[in-house]
Design a protein around this motif. Sequence first.
Motif, short mmCIF file in Angstrom:
data_model
loop_
_atom_site.label_atom_id
_atom_site.label_comp_id
_atom_site.label_asym_id
_atom_site.label_seq_id
_atom_site.Cartn_x
_atom_site.Cartn_y
_atom_site.Cartn_z
N VAL A 142 0.75 -1.21 0.09
CA VAL A 142 0.03 0.05 0.00
C VAL A 142 1.04 1.18 0.01
O VAL A 142 0.33 2.44 -0.36
N GLU A 143 2.31 1.24 0.40
CA GLU A 143 3.14 2.18 0.31
C GLU A 143 3.68 2.42 -0.98
O GLU A 143 4.56 3.46 -1.25
N ALA A 144 3.04 1.90 -2.01
CA ALA A 144 3.47 2.38 -3.46
C ALA A 144 4.88 1.67 -3.73
O ALA A 144 5.45 2.14 -4.75
N TRP A 145 5.24 0.66 -3.27
CA TRP A 145 6.48 -0.22 -3.84
C TRP A 145 5.85 -1.62 -4.11
O TRP A 145 4.77 -2.04 -3.61
N SER A 146 6.63 -2.18 -4.84
CA SER A 146 6.35 -3.60 -5.25
C SER A 146 7.69 -4.60 -5.54
O SER A 146 8.55 -4.10 -5.92
N TRP A 234 -3.51 -10.27 -5.24
CA TRP A 234 -4.37 -8.96 -5.84
C TRP A 234 -4.78 -7.88 -4.78
O TRP A 234 -5.29 -6.74 -5.16
N LYS A 235 -4.43 -8.07 -3.54
CA LYS A 235 -4.32 -6.93 -2.45
C LYS A 235 -3.35 -6.46 -2.00
O LYS A 235 -2.22 -7.14 -2.07
N TYR A 236 -3.59 -5.43 -1.39
CA TYR A 236 -2.25 -4.60 -0.79
C TYR A 236 -1.66 -5.51 0.19
O TYR A 236 -2.37 -6.41 0.88
N GLY A 237 -0.24 -5.36 0.36
CA GLY A 237 0.47 -6.46 1.28
C GLY A 237 0.19 -6.84 2.38
O GLY A 237 0.23 -7.64 3.25
N PHE A 238 -0.52 -5.66 3.06
CA PHE A 238 -0.82 -5.88 4.38
C PHE A 238 -1.84 -6.84 4.57
O PHE A 238 -1.77 -7.50 5.83
N LYS A 239 -2.62 -7.04 3.74
CA LYS A 239 -3.46 -8.47 3.89
C LYS A 239 -2.74 -9.78 3.88
O LYS A 239 -3.42 -10.83 4.54
N SER A 240 -1.65 -9.81 3.41
CA SER A 240 -0.94 -11.07 3.56
C SER A 240 -0.27 -11.21 4.99
O SER A 240 1.01 -11.09 5.16
N ILE A 241 -0.74 -11.61 5.76
CA ILE A 241 -0.47 -11.62 7.41
C ILE A 241 0.56 -12.82 7.53
O ILE A 241 0.25 -13.62 6.95
#
Length: 320
Positions: A142-146, A234-241
Amino acid sequence: MNMLIKVRKPLDLTESDVTDQAIYKERRKFIKNSASLAAMSLAPSFAMWPAIGAANINFENISKSEYSTNDELTPFDAITSYNNFYELGLDKGDPKRNAHHLKVKPWSVLVTGECEETGEFDLEDFISPAKLEERIYRLRCVEAWSMVIPWVGIELGPILKKFKPTSKAKYVEFKTILDPENLPGQKRNVLDWPYREGLRIDEAMHPLTILAVGLYGKKLPNQNGAPLRLVVPWKYGFKSIKSIVSINFLEEQPATSWNLAGPKEYGFYSNVNPEVDHPRWSQKRERRIGEFLKRETLPFNGYADQVASLYTGMDLKQNF
Ligand code: MTE
């Protein structure tokens, strides 16, 4: 999250990062060749792989997946030294530095809620008899890096089905280990610990949703969420707990850590969406770690063909 605190410099890559990636590509070629040798009933040799594997999780016969992207891989060093794992510290380098504070053995997963088979399961029993797959996925923070990460994991859906969810199971809630004595970040009040996340049951059952136990062909480094973490590409990384210790089937939508911390900034769905900006920055573009120029962010992080139908009829600006 740094998303709340400060914007950091993108990671500088070194020559050794690039070397790592080249070696890995060679290995992948090698595995392909080994597979054809095996087909001719010659014993495949994995001797060149480093000693790997949690107790009984077999990292030697990892199959390929049609869901993998062909995007260029982010180097191992970057994936394992530029992390968000607030339990191990707030700066990107803290999780690697503090990785030894996370105790991953023994590890069990508690399954509760709206399902017929509840209980506490040793990690190995929880995973077994699933066969590990390599899934090369884009991860968009969500911080705009990938990054592009070659996960080793298993689909979550078949694992969830083993517990026979009831018809009331509409959501799945996940929790990270709570261990404030050992985890330095949990001594601070940055989030309401333990870290919690959740998915709608159809999202959890989607074939792209995996539980990862490794990356780059070996078991997960602690800083990446050992020994078991969710990956929802497909979701922002913070969902990937990360470092999951409990799974709970629920009738109602669960509260989630980042949504509790900033409900206007971090939605429950958090599907990657270039059309919905974060209140404090644009989500139209992203910095792929290792690249100089920013690139366009794709709807659903490029997985729209597979997942957009999960959200038919929903207003994704309201349900961000
Ligand atoms: N899980 C826990 N328990 N704690 C965290 O701080 N950070 C999230 C997610 N999972 C986090 C977490 C965020 S913001 C991201 S972008 C990804 O993990 C980063 O995963 P990586 O470090 O493996 O790239």
